[in-house]
Design a protein around this motif. Structure first.
Motif, mmCIF file in Angstrom:
data_model
loop_
_atom_site.group_PDB
_atom_site.id
_atom_site.type_symbol
_atom_site.label_atom_id
_atom_site.label_comp_id
_atom_site.label_asym_id
_atom_site.label_seq_id
_atom_site.Cartn_x
_atom_site.Cartn_y
_atom_site.Cartn_z
ATOM 1 N N ILE A 90 4.729 -2.896 -1.596
ATOM 2 C CA ILE A 90 3.362 -3.137 -2.100
ATOM 3 C C ILE A 90 3.095 -2.520 -3.461
ATOM 4 C CG2 ILE A 90 2.443 -3.283 0.238
ATOM 5 C CD1 ILE A 90 1.169 -0.478 -0.317
ATOM 6 N N ASP A 143 -3.756 -5.860 -7.858
ATOM 7 C CA ASP A 143 -3.858 -7.256 -7.423
ATOM 8 C C ASP A 143 -5.339 -7.560 -7.154
ATOM 9 O OD1 ASP A 143 -3.936 -9.650 -5.941
ATOM 10 O OD2 ASP A 143 -2.029 -9.246 -4.970
ATOM 11 N N ASP A 193 6.501 -11.525 -1.014
ATOM 12 C CA ASP A 193 5.836 -12.171 -2.148
ATOM 13 C C ASP A 193 5.759 -13.695 -1.999
ATOM 14 O OD1 ASP A 193 8.512 -12.706 -2.463
ATOM 15 O OD2 ASP A 193 8.589 -12.222 -4.604
ATOM 16 N N GLU A 238 1.519 -9.336 0.079
ATOM 17 C CA GLU A 238 1.046 -10.566 -0.576
ATOM 18 C C GLU A 238 1.094 -11.745 0.392
ATOM 19 O OE1 GLU A 238 2.353 -11.435 -4.724
ATOM 20 O OE2 GLU A 238 3.536 -9.605 -4.454
ATOM 21 N N ARG A 279 1.647 -4.519 -6.159
ATOM 22 C CA ARG A 279 0.241 -4.931 -6.026
ATOM 23 C C ARG A 279 -0.712 -3.848 -6.541
ATOM 24 N NH1 ARG A 279 -1.655 -7.118 -0.527
ATOM 25 N NH2 ARG A 279 -2.962 -8.389 -1.912
#
Length: 316
Positions: free
Chosen positions: A199, A208, A162, A259, A202
């Motif tokens: 993930i 995301d 992250d 990310e 996300r």
């Protein structure tokens, strides 16, 4: 941000960037067949497991970024207080460890080489060969490292999935690696796998916005909202077994898995380098060679503060 700065300052005090007297011909007379022995072991292991190459490369990175390139990541402490006991290292695939152990056994089986080559140097060569045998570049590896004697869980500080660009640059800069080095080394995600745990944030509860919608749908199929720790996804969805520049092309299409991958394209300060590497594989390969060479010089031990381990898992 202040906490990260404090942690990195501590790292710099105890594990400074130090380039010892390394040389590509270090074992020319000590163990002249060293590179062939290591490459043969890597080839054999790769034939047994498809995750061997990325696991070995990742092992080298995790080793160098903690106590320097001294194979301390491989030490097993009876108490469990070792680097591999840390959550950031516990995700390392056993295939990487086994590759080094098999290469060490092959090297020591040569009477001229027995207990003459450090586990740290074997790991460095195995990482290079893992890249080369997967279609990536070849480069002369600097050798002459000694093995570390200590491995502790609390010493592990590694980049997290992250992290934004500032955090990535700050951590890499402590070790003398600049932004281009960081982006090139991130290209190691052109092969290998990652757990869905890295993930899921996300994908759920909302997607995301930097993720390609079609790619996000594919990820949800493998990584449902109720997390299964055994589920994994390829870091490079297009050419997951090859070392190439597809990783950067994926970033351009919103298909960076982590990310910390996708931020390299979404942040305008790093986007230009991503575009260069995406369009010019040769430029990526050269930058990767340069970065790996610099990475391999971090915290190198000498005979004064290291040893040549007879068994990579245990200090002598």
């Amino acid at each position: 941000m202040r906490i990260i700065q404090l942690i990195l300052s501590v790292i710099l005090v105890f594990y400074p960037h130090k380039a010892s007297a390394l040389a590509t011909n270090y074992y020319a007379t000590i163990c002249p067949n060293l590179e062939n022995l290591v490459r043969g072991a890597v080839q054999q292991k790769m034939a047994q497991s498809p995750v061997t190459a990325p696991a070995t490369l990742r092992l080298f990175f995790h080793d160098c970024f903690v106590n320097g390139c001294d194979a301390s990541v491989m030490i097993i402490n009876p108490s469990g207080d070792d680097e591999w006991g840390h959550p950031d290292d516990f995700t390392l695939k056993l295939d990487g460890f086994d590759t080094v152990l098999q290469a060490k056994a092959a090297v020591d089986a040569d009477p001229q080489c027995t207990n003459m080559v450090s586990c740290a140097d074997i790991l460095a060569l195995a990482a290079r060969d893992s890249v080369f045998l997967s279609g990536g570049p070849y480069w002369p590896v600097e050798l002459g490292r000694y093995d570390g004697k200590v491995s502790t869980r609390n010493s592990v500080v590694l980049p997290h999935p992250d992290y934004n660009l500032d955090k990535l640059n700050q951590m890499f800069s402590i070790f003398g690696l600049d932004q281009t080095d960081m982006i090139a080394l991130s290209g190691g995600h052109t092969f290998g796998v990652a757990s869905c745990a890295f993930i899921n944030n996300r994908l759920y509860p909302t997607t995301d916005p930097t993720l390609n919608p079609q790619f996000a749908n594919q990820l949800r199929f493998t990584c449902p909202a109720i997390l299964n720790p055994n589920n994994f996804v390829f870091l490079d969805a297009t050419t997951f077994a090859a070392f190439d520049n597809a990783y950067y092309q994926n970033l351009q299409n919103g298909m960076g898995l982590l990310e910390s991958d996708q931020i390299l394209y979404t942040d305008p300060r790093s986007q230009g380098t991503v575009n260069l590497f995406a369009s010019n594989q040769g430029a990526f390969f050269q930058a990767f060679i340069d970065a790996m060479t610099k990475l391999g010089r971090i915290g190198v031990k000498s005979a004064l503060d290291g040893e040549i381990r007879q068994k990579c898992q245990f200090p002598n």
